[in-house]
Scaffold this active site. Sequence first.
Site, PDB file in Angstrom:
ATOM      1  N   ARG A 148       0.845  -1.196   0.000  1.00 30.22           N
ATOM      2  CA  ARG A 148       0.000   0.000   0.000  1.00 30.22           C
ATOM      3  C   ARG A 148       0.878   1.243   0.000  1.00 30.22           C
ATOM      4  O   ARG A 148       2.091   1.161   0.170  1.00 30.22           O
ATOM      5  CB  ARG A 148      -0.918   0.008   1.219  1.00 30.22           C
ATOM      6  CG  ARG A 148      -0.160   0.123   2.532  1.00 30.22           C
ATOM      7  CD  ARG A 148      -1.114   0.295   3.716  1.00 30.22           C
ATOM      8  NE  ARG A 148      -0.388   0.221   4.986  1.00 30.22           N
ATOM      9  CZ  ARG A 148      -0.961   0.237   6.169  1.00 30.22           C
ATOM     10  NH1 ARG A 148      -2.267   0.299   6.272  1.00 30.22           N
ATOM     11  NH2 ARG A 148      -0.234   0.178   7.268  1.00 30.22           N
ATOM     12  N   ASN A 186      -4.549   8.455   4.676  1.00 32.48           N
ATOM     13  CA  ASN A 186      -4.408   7.631   5.881  1.00 32.48           C
ATOM     14  C   ASN A 186      -2.946   7.573   6.289  1.00 32.48           C
ATOM     15  O   ASN A 186      -2.085   7.299   5.450  1.00 32.48           O
ATOM     16  CB  ASN A 186      -4.896   6.202   5.631  1.00 32.48           C
ATOM     17  CG  ASN A 186      -4.976   5.399   6.916  1.00 32.48           C
ATOM     18  OD1 ASN A 186      -5.754   5.737   7.802  1.00 32.48           O
ATOM     19  ND2 ASN A 186      -4.148   4.392   7.036  1.00 32.48           N
ATOM     20  N   GLU A 187      -2.686   7.832   7.527  1.00 28.98           N
ATOM     21  CA  GLU A 187      -1.313   7.764   8.047  1.00 28.98           C
ATOM     22  C   GLU A 187      -0.318   8.253   6.992  1.00 28.98           C
ATOM     23  O   GLU A 187       0.595   7.528   6.569  1.00 28.98           O
ATOM     24  CB  GLU A 187      -0.966   6.347   8.506  1.00 28.98           C
ATOM     25  CG  GLU A 187      -1.656   5.954   9.789  1.00 28.98           C
ATOM     26  CD  GLU A 187      -1.088   4.681  10.429  1.00 28.98           C
ATOM     27  OE1 GLU A 187      -0.422   3.900   9.743  1.00 28.98           O
ATOM     28  OE2 GLU A 187      -1.318   4.480  11.635  1.00 28.98           O
ATOM     29  N   GLU A 344      -7.078   5.304  15.725  1.00 30.23           N
ATOM     30  CA  GLU A 344      -6.809   3.868  15.683  1.00 30.23           C
ATOM     31  C   GLU A 344      -5.999   3.466  16.911  1.00 30.23           C
ATOM     32  O   GLU A 344      -5.087   4.190  17.318  1.00 30.23           O
ATOM     33  CB  GLU A 344      -5.931   3.497  14.483  1.00 30.23           C
ATOM     34  CG  GLU A 344      -6.543   3.622  13.128  1.00 30.23           C
ATOM     35  CD  GLU A 344      -5.548   3.216  12.044  1.00 30.23           C
ATOM     36  OE1 GLU A 344      -4.622   2.428  12.343  1.00 30.23           O
ATOM     37  OE2 GLU A 344      -5.686   3.701  10.925  1.00 30.23           O
ATOM     38  N   TRP A 352       2.198  -6.605  12.836  1.00 31.10           N
ATOM     39  CA  TRP A 352       3.400  -6.093  12.175  1.00 31.10           C
ATOM     40  C   TRP A 352       4.611  -6.008  13.088  1.00 31.10           C
ATOM     41  O   TRP A 352       5.631  -5.474  12.684  1.00 31.10           O
ATOM     42  CB  TRP A 352       3.104  -4.739  11.531  1.00 31.10           C
ATOM     43  CG  TRP A 352       2.324  -3.793  12.399  1.00 31.10           C
ATOM     44  CD1 TRP A 352       0.968  -3.630  12.406  1.00 31.10           C
ATOM     45  CD2 TRP A 352       2.836  -2.893  13.389  1.00 31.10           C
ATOM     46  NE1 TRP A 352       0.597  -2.686  13.340  1.00 31.10           N
ATOM     47  CE2 TRP A 352       1.719  -2.218  13.960  1.00 31.10           C
ATOM     48  CE3 TRP A 352       4.115  -2.586  13.856  1.00 31.10           C
ATOM     49  CZ2 TRP A 352       1.855  -1.261  14.965  1.00 31.10           C
ATOM     50  CZ3 TRP A 352       4.246  -1.624  14.861  1.00 31.10           C
ATOM     51  CH2 TRP A 352       3.129  -0.987  15.402  1.00 31.10           C
ATOM     52  N   GLU A 392      -3.378  -8.252   7.059  1.00 29.34           N
ATOM     53  CA  GLU A 392      -3.776  -7.892   8.421  1.00 29.34           C
ATOM     54  C   GLU A 392      -4.774  -8.875   9.017  1.00 29.34           C
ATOM     55  O   GLU A 392      -5.479  -8.556   9.969  1.00 29.34           O
ATOM     56  CB  GLU A 392      -4.302  -6.459   8.430  1.00 29.34           C
ATOM     57  CG  GLU A 392      -3.150  -5.481   8.211  1.00 29.34           C
ATOM     58  CD  GLU A 392      -3.555  -4.032   8.090  1.00 29.34           C
ATOM     59  OE1 GLU A 392      -4.709  -3.764   7.711  1.00 29.34           O
ATOM     60  OE2 GLU A 392      -2.694  -3.163   8.358  1.00 29.34           O
ATOM     61  N   LYS A 393      -4.806 -10.099   8.476  1.00 33.10           N
ATOM     62  CA  LYS A 393      -5.821 -11.035   8.993  1.00 33.10           C
ATOM     63  C   LYS A 393      -5.522 -11.482  10.418  1.00 33.10           C
ATOM     64  O   LYS A 393      -6.421 -11.927  11.123  1.00 33.10           O
ATOM     65  CB  LYS A 393      -6.010 -12.231   8.061  1.00 33.10           C
ATOM     66  CG  LYS A 393      -4.805 -13.110   7.857  1.00 33.10           C
ATOM     67  CD  LYS A 393      -5.173 -14.252   6.895  1.00 33.10           C
ATOM     68  CE  LYS A 393      -3.963 -15.020   6.426  1.00 33.10           C
ATOM     69  NZ  LYS A 393      -3.004 -14.185   5.645  1.00 33.10           N
ATOM     70  N   HIS A 395      -4.425  -9.331  12.641  1.00 33.57           N
ATOM     71  CA  HIS A 395      -4.546  -8.109  13.444  1.00 33.57           C
ATOM     72  C   HIS A 395      -5.925  -8.121  14.094  1.00 33.57           C
ATOM     73  O   HIS A 395      -6.936  -8.327  13.427  1.00 33.57           O
ATOM     74  CB  HIS A 395      -4.397  -6.896  12.517  1.00 33.57           C
ATOM     75  CG  HIS A 395      -4.213  -5.587  13.215  1.00 33.57           C
ATOM     76  ND1 HIS A 395      -5.160  -5.036  14.047  1.00 33.57           N
ATOM     77  CD2 HIS A 395      -3.175  -4.708  13.195  1.00 33.57           C
ATOM     78  CE1 HIS A 395      -4.715  -3.867  14.499  1.00 33.57           C
ATOM     79  NE2 HIS A 395      -3.512  -3.647  14.005  1.00 33.57           N
TER      80      HIS A 395
HETATM   81  C1  GLA Z   1      -2.142   1.586  10.641  1.00 27.09           C
HETATM   82  C2  GLA Z   1      -3.055   1.765   9.458  1.00 27.09           C
HETATM   83  C3  GLA Z   1      -4.151   0.777   9.407  1.00 27.09           C
HETATM   84  C4  GLA Z   1      -3.660  -0.588   9.780  1.00 27.09           C
HETATM   85  C5  GLA Z   1      -3.027  -0.531  11.136  1.00 27.09           C
HETATM   86  C6  GLA Z   1      -2.508  -1.850  11.625  1.00 27.09           C
HETATM   87  O1  GLA Z   1      -2.534   2.282  11.738  1.00 27.09           O
HETATM   88  O2  GLA Z   1      -3.587   3.054   9.370  1.00 27.09           O
HETATM   89  O3  GLA Z   1      -4.660   0.767   8.091  1.00 27.09           O
HETATM   90  O4  GLA Z   1      -2.714  -0.992   8.847  1.00 27.09           O
HETATM   91  O5  GLA Z   1      -1.922   0.310  11.062  1.00 27.09           O
HETATM   92  O6  GLA Z   1      -1.931  -1.707  12.899  1.00 27.09           O
HETATM   93  C1  GLA Z   2       3.760   1.307  10.773  1.00 20.25           C
HETATM   94  C2  GLA Z   2       2.551   1.965  11.362  1.00 20.25           C
HETATM   95  C3  GLA Z   2       1.654   0.952  11.977  1.00 20.25           C
HETATM   96  C4  GLA Z   2       1.330  -0.116  10.963  1.00 20.25           C
HETATM   97  C5  GLA Z   2       2.574  -0.695  10.379  1.00 20.25           C
HETATM   98  C6  GLA Z   2       2.215  -1.637   9.268  1.00 20.25           C
HETATM   99  O1  GLA Z   2       4.587   0.789  11.772  1.00 20.25           O
HETATM  100  O2  GLA Z   2       2.911   2.948  12.286  1.00 20.25           O
HETATM  101  O3  GLA Z   2       0.489   1.570  12.418  1.00 20.25           O
HETATM  102  O4  GLA Z   2       0.572   0.442   9.934  1.00 20.25           O
HETATM  103  O5  GLA Z   2       3.406   0.326   9.876  1.00 20.25           O
HETATM  104  O6  GLA Z   2       3.344  -2.002   8.561  1.00 20.25           O
END
Ligand code: GLA
Ligand code: GLA
Length: 736
Positions: A148, A186-187, A344, A352, A392-393, A395
């Site tokens: 992604r 997102n992030e 979140e 991860w 992420e299954k 998670h």
């Molecule tokens: C990040 C992303 C989410 C997801 C989580 C998993 O916060 O924004 O889409 O990937 O990590 O912890």
């Molecule tokens: C980073 C983000 C987490 C998650 C992982 C996934 O560490 O901060 O929230 O999304 O990546 O790889």
Amino acid sequence: MSTTTDRPVPHRWLRRPGPHAPSGTPAATGAPGTTGGSAEHAPSGLSYGADYNPDQWPREVWDEDVRLMREAGVTVMSLAIFSWARIQPTEDTWDFAWLDEIMDLLHENGITVDLATATASPPPWLTTKHPEILPQTRTGETLWPGARQQWRPTSPVFREHALRLVERMAERYGDHPALVAWHVSNELGCHNVYDYSDDAASAFRSWLRERYATLDALNAAWGTAFWSQRYSAWEQVLPPRLAASHPNPTQQLDFKRFSSDALQDYLRAEAAILRRATPDVPVTTNFMVMGETKGMDYAAWADELDFVSNDHYVLPGPQALDELSFSANLTGGIARHRPWFLMEHSTSAVNWQPVNVAKKPGELARDSLTHVAHGADAVCYFQWRQSAAGAEKYHSGMVPHAGEHSRLFRDVVALGATLRDLAPVAGSEQKPSRAAIVFDWDSWWTSELDSHPTDRLRYRQEALDWYSAFLALGVRADVVPVASDLTGYDVVVAPVLHVVPAPLRDRLTTFVEGGGHLVTTYFSGVVDQDDHAWLGGYPGALRDLLGVRVEEFSPLLDHESATVELGGEQLEATLWTEPVDVVDPDVEVLGWYKTGEQAGRAAVTRRAVAPTGRAGERAGSAAYVSTRFGREGLVPVLARLLDDAGVRSELPAAVRGQVELAVRTDGTDDFWFLVNRTAQPVEVPDVAGDVLAGRRLAPSGTTGTASTASTSDVPGALLLDPRGVAVVRRPADPAR
Ligand code: GLA
Ligand code: GLA
């Protein structure tokens, strides 16, 4: 889809004009508690919810989702975050039908929507047609599709396509009655903050022209007289790609600044479209104030948002809970103490980390409520329903693979009830503490560059260790960005404040001269904004204020340590030592090196600073800690410094260290959050007030034990369950 304009009244705090709302953003309408739309959509308390990815599930699951959402008492779902490929399956086709349906379904069930602009991850058709949007690493490798966020922050092609999607989303859903906020991308920067492509190179040059105007100024700032690096044309300037040896440090620092600014600029571009289309809908994006995520200067980014949002995941280890509290506290500081949105976190394990540990009983609620304690008005998870497929299954989610008949879902439902009990907290702000830890992205970035006295220094770890010491002593401390107003604090701790431009030196000096107590450490004050050393001896810009002078650093090898004696205690010093010369007569030595190269010299000093003469001013001080003591060793050091500054714990002595206290206030009431940091029950004596969450023990002498949450103020100790949290409402105390 429904296009009525009976927009739900967002939560009180969503409607206030954010601290960062740019001028031109209309102020919120309506007084707190008024309803403009359907009352069922106007929760005035805390928000509760998750990322929701219904596009991963067949239609029949949606009905079950909504049934369980009602059972859990959720109020908000973040939708469409990774839905670009579903919404726009090809360049010229759009499919909104499914999203219309789920928006309507949520609305019909009283659930509001924080709608993503869906730009977080470009679809395969786009990266196939335009591979030039793919980021490139420092070593020239391409980050291919398949995961992604495979886009260059500076790609004009990506921006054109993404902003077109933002326009379409705003057009289609701007009037939707479920919409309460826009969620940009997102992030931002999670995986793509550093791109070294040609797009990045050209944008970097524009950024540098803006900053320096002339090549001469750039050459001076970058110190290019060194190693024959002098530039004679802008085209010669590059991002710090893989080089033969250490790349120019100021080039590296500026590239970090530029990379953060480039994403901020992208955020601004999406936000501008949304504000034009829907001026009354607040705009946010989810930050990652957590752990070693350091690419984004969120203190600067906050100015783009109507309210700050954060994502936080627990990092297992001895400081897991301290780190959570530190991150939540800093998020509040970034939000200038206004309520913020926990976008979140996880109900249990993530996917991860090297080993992904499940949360223990009590941790789900305790972790969430610790964020609320530091100003979160929303408790949201990644994600609503645990995915069956994809990376992420494993998670956790609010609905686990095991389904609703699970401890986890029961905990989710129970937390929903607790959050409803905490409705009075909504809208209240972080109550300022008497002490603060300052946090500075420039110092973080610069102190950890290569070609330094040691590559072992970790900026955030040092700040976190000081925070751990505050927690151990039961003393509240705010964690605030360096640009914050520090004048109200009695004590300011600035660990490894490496970059000190002259104006910052002047602010700190004024703080101390006004009666403030400053504490700083090794490797502080050493360089200016261009990463040039302040000459004449360390700690450079802070030398006069601290009244000490250091001619040479003396970092330690991994197997080395030194002993420092402070107040009768022998403390272990690691990482760094210095031959500190005391040069000001007003400096008192608090701690001495007892062993090692510096034996017999000062290790911890404090310079008393007389008031400048204005009436009512007290004497301030500037203390210097020339070595690393770590989280346990800092406890006696901080205790001494706080004691001398007259800052004391507000907690009964018996529970200090076991219980964290965080306080929010709405001006009328203070809300005391008491977080049990242990796995045993803890009794907290003498906390007056109405118990909103948690239990009070019956007064001694009476029979019967704990009573459940009560609104009457009865005397008696609070009983905190293992990992439990109590929230007590008390009349606001005007003091900090
Ligand atoms: C990040 C992303 C989410 C997801 C989580 C998993 O916060 O924004 O889409 O990937 O990590 O912890
Ligand atoms: C980073 C983000 C987490 C998650 C992982 C996934 O560490 O901060 O929230 O999304 O990546 O790889």
